[in-house]
Write an enzyme that holds these catalytic residues in place. Structure first.
Site, PDB file in Angstrom:
ATOM      1  N   ALA A  58      39.781  40.756  42.949  1.00  0.00           N
ATOM      2  CA  ALA A  58      39.634  40.789  43.944  1.00  0.00           C
ATOM      3  C   ALA A  58      38.902  42.688  43.941  1.00  0.00           C
ATOM      4  CB  ALA A  58      40.622  40.633  44.771  1.00  0.00           C
TER       5      ALA A  58
ATOM      6  N   ASN B  14      39.866  33.244  42.399  1.00  0.00           N
ATOM      7  CA  ASN B  14      38.571  33.975  42.969  1.00  0.00           C
ATOM      8  C   ASN B  14      37.646  34.833  41.263  1.00  0.00           C
ATOM      9  OD1 ASN B  14      35.833  34.997  44.250  1.00  0.00           O
ATOM     10  ND2 ASN B  14      36.444  36.773  42.997  1.00  0.00           N
TER      11      ASN B  14
ATOM     12  N   ILE C 135      24.985  34.372  45.332  1.00  0.00           N
ATOM     13  CA  ILE C 135      25.974  35.644  46.204  1.00  0.00           C
ATOM     14  C   ILE C 135      25.133  37.143  45.284  1.00  0.00           C
ATOM     15  CG2 ILE C 135      27.242  36.529  47.501  1.00  0.00           C
ATOM     16  CD1 ILE C 135      27.179  33.094  48.482  1.00  0.00           C
TER      17      ILE C 135
ATOM     18  N   TYR D 268      30.397  27.664  31.938  1.00  0.00           N
ATOM     19  CA  TYR D 268      30.071  28.033  33.665  1.00  0.00           C
ATOM     20  C   TYR D 268      30.362  27.250  34.248  1.00  0.00           C
ATOM     21  CZ  TYR D 268      30.002  30.925  37.918  1.00  0.00           C
ATOM     22  OH  TYR D 268      29.346  31.716  39.019  1.00  0.00           O
TER      23      TYR D 268
HETATM   24  P1  NAP Z   1      31.843  39.572  40.100  1.00  0.00           P
HETATM   25  O1  NAP Z   1      31.071  40.801  41.308  1.00  0.00           O
HETATM   26  O2  NAP Z   1      31.399  39.983  38.564  1.00  0.00           O
HETATM   27  O3  NAP Z   1      33.327  40.285  39.935  1.00  0.00           O
HETATM   28  C1  NAP Z   1      34.328  39.455  39.033  1.00  0.00           C
HETATM   29  C2  NAP Z   1      36.081  39.530  39.960  1.00  0.00           C
HETATM   30  O4  NAP Z   1      37.149  38.920  38.674  1.00  0.00           O
HETATM   31  C3  NAP Z   1      36.822  41.559  39.822  1.00  0.00           C
HETATM   32  O5  NAP Z   1      37.453  41.634  39.970  1.00  0.00           O
HETATM   33  C4  NAP Z   1      37.228  41.165  37.851  1.00  0.00           C
HETATM   34  O6  NAP Z   1      38.109  42.032  38.225  1.00  0.00           O
HETATM   35  C5  NAP Z   1      37.414  39.465  37.915  1.00  0.00           C
HETATM   36  N1  NAP Z   1      37.942  39.348  36.419  1.00  0.00           N
HETATM   37  C6  NAP Z   1      36.769  39.203  35.570  1.00  0.00           C
HETATM   38  N2  NAP Z   1      37.109  39.113  34.571  1.00  0.00           N
HETATM   39  C7  NAP Z   1      39.185  38.823  35.119  1.00  0.00           C
HETATM   40  C8  NAP Z   1      40.273  38.103  34.146  1.00  0.00           C
HETATM   41  N3  NAP Z   1      40.606  38.030  32.913  1.00  0.00           N
HETATM   42  N4  NAP Z   1      41.629  38.045  34.905  1.00  0.00           N
HETATM   43  C9  NAP Z   1      41.318  38.701  36.285  1.00  0.00           C
HETATM   44  N5  NAP Z   1      40.366  39.064  36.906  1.00  0.00           N
HETATM   45  C10 NAP Z   1      39.187  39.501  36.706  1.00  0.00           C
HETATM   46  O7  NAP Z   1      31.802  38.641  40.851  1.00  0.00           O
HETATM   47  P2  NAP Z   1      31.446  37.849  42.141  1.00  0.00           P
HETATM   48  O8  NAP Z   1      30.338  37.145  41.771  1.00  0.00           O
HETATM   49  O9  NAP Z   1      32.626  38.021  42.956  1.00  0.00           O
HETATM   50  O10 NAP Z   1      32.136  36.163  41.670  1.00  0.00           O
HETATM   51  C11 NAP Z   1      33.713  36.109  42.269  1.00  0.00           C
HETATM   52  C12 NAP Z   1      33.634  34.408  42.079  1.00  0.00           C
HETATM   53  O11 NAP Z   1      32.791  33.603  42.962  1.00  0.00           O
HETATM   54  C13 NAP Z   1      33.299  34.035  40.364  1.00  0.00           C
HETATM   55  O12 NAP Z   1      33.967  33.030  40.796  1.00  0.00           O
HETATM   56  C14 NAP Z   1      32.235  33.820  40.715  1.00  0.00           C
HETATM   57  O13 NAP Z   1      32.405  32.641  39.422  1.00  0.00           O
HETATM   58  C15 NAP Z   1      32.192  32.705  41.935  1.00  0.00           C
HETATM   59  N6  NAP Z   1      30.445  32.507  42.439  1.00  0.00           N
HETATM   60  C16 NAP Z   1      30.251  33.691  41.947  1.00  0.00           C
HETATM   61  C17 NAP Z   1      28.255  33.361  42.415  1.00  0.00           C
HETATM   62  C18 NAP Z   1      27.352  34.078  43.005  1.00  0.00           C
HETATM   63  O14 NAP Z   1      26.328  34.293  42.923  1.00  0.00           O
HETATM   64  N7  NAP Z   1      27.979  35.531  42.822  1.00  0.00           N
HETATM   65  C19 NAP Z   1      28.042  31.740  43.103  1.00  0.00           C
HETATM   66  C20 NAP Z   1      28.703  31.007  42.989  1.00  0.00           C
HETATM   67  C21 NAP Z   1      30.374  31.181  42.487  1.00  0.00           C
HETATM   68  P3  NAP Z   1      37.362  43.845  37.696  1.00  0.00           P
HETATM   69  O15 NAP Z   1      36.557  44.304  38.264  1.00  0.00           O
HETATM   70  O16 NAP Z   1      38.757  44.364  37.254  1.00  0.00           O
HETATM   71  O17 NAP Z   1      35.977  43.424  36.453  1.00  0.00           O
END
Ligand code: NAP
Length: 247
Positions: free
Chosen positions: A13, A90, A188, A155
């Site tokens: 988060a 998430n 997103i 993924y």
């Molecule tokens: P993001 O901006 O890259 O943020 C990822 C988050 O996950 C960060 O808070 C990060 O923490 C945390 N994280 C990474 N590795 C971790 C670990 N080993 N343990 C705990 N936390 C961890 O990603 P996002 O786009 O918001 O994506 C959030 C979720 O939505 C993910 O599951 C992603 O697969 C899914 N999703 C995203 C999209 C998209 O288009 N963006 C589409 C479909 C699904 P740090 O900040 O400390 O690194």
């Protein structure tokens, strides 16, 4: 702390969808525990924003790929300390490459964070929620897990696995008053998608009927609905938030 306040744990988060979901849940009156992997500053800023808006929040470093750390977190910070009502799984990473070049360690790492991490958090949260006979669990999957995507075998496997996990957990936990659903976002705009080449983004936009990329708020509002009382009869479902990209 008010121990009767309903608490939500949102993993990953510190940024993106998780951060926005935490803020949305904070505004809705839940105490929010935000977890992060590395970016403590970002997580503390996110907590500060929730507190400034009159909400309750705290940040915790938690690598969801470390099962012992996950168990320790739920046992020491959650159990007997707060009223855990919501878990949003998430946290997620990508390590993209075409199949033939994908390294074993990149496959394993994505599975460890995106699928096993969600499983461990779900299991530990469910144990606590079963005692209070109620709760809401939302797993953030992806359109990639529904359709497949070239260059994302690891993924896609993890995100498709999350859908199976959601359905199995929904069947087990319904009797305890716990609903388990998945949200499957499309494209997103977050750090995760920031680095995609413009040509790829333009191509992708053509496949989105509503003609725009999604934003974290689009996903957060779907999560807010699924954790609300209004969604009490919905479980084991996958809610796509993708602008019609796949329907
Ligand atoms: P993001 O901006 O890259 O943020 C990822 C988050 O996950 C960060 O808070 C990060 O923490 C945390 N994280 C990474 N590795 C971790 C670990 N080993 N343990 C705990 N936390 C961890 O990603 P996002 O786009 O918001 O994506 C959030 C979720 O939505 C993910 O599951 C992603 O697969 C899914 N999703 C995203 C999209 C998209 O288009 N963006 C589409 C479909 C699904 P740090 O900040 O400390 O690194």
């Amino acid at each position: 702390m008010d121990n009767n306040m309903l608490t939500a744990v949102v993993t990953g988060a510190s940024r993106g969808i998780g951060r926005c979901t935490a803020a949305t849940l904070g505004r809705a009156g839940y105490r929010v525990y935000l977890t992060y992997a590395n970016k403590a500053d970002e997580a503390e800023t996110a907590v500060g924003e929730i507190l400034a808006a009159g909400g309750k929040a705290a940040a915790f470093r938690l690598d969801v790929a470390d099962p012992e750390a996950v168990t320790h977190f739920f046992q020491t910070e959650i159990k007997d300390k707060v009223d855990l009502h919501i878990l949003v799984n998430n946290a997620g990473i990508i390590k993209d490459s075409l199949l033939a070049r994908m390294k074993d360690e990149d496959f394993d790492k994505v599975l460890a964070v995106d699928l096993q991490g969600a499983f461990t958090c779900l299991r530990e949260a469910a144990k606590i929620m079963m005692r209070r006979r109620g709760g809401r669990i939302v797993n953030i999957s992806s359109v990639s897990g529904q359709t497949g995507n070239a260059g994302q075998a690891n993924y896609c496997a993890a995100k498709a696995g999350l859908i199976g996990l959601t359905k199995a957990a929904a069947k087990e936990l319904g009797v305890r008053g716990i609903t388990v659903n998945a949200v499957a976002p499309g494209f997103i705009e977050t750090d995760m998608t920031l680095t995609l080449p413009d040509a790829v983004k333009e191509q992708m936009l053509k496949s989105i009927p509503v003609q725009r990329f999604g934003n974290p708020e689009d996903v957060a509002e779907a999560v807010l609905f699924l954790v609300s009382d209004k969604a009490g009869y919905i479980t084991g479902q996958v809610l796509a938030v993708n602008g019609g990209m796949y329907c």
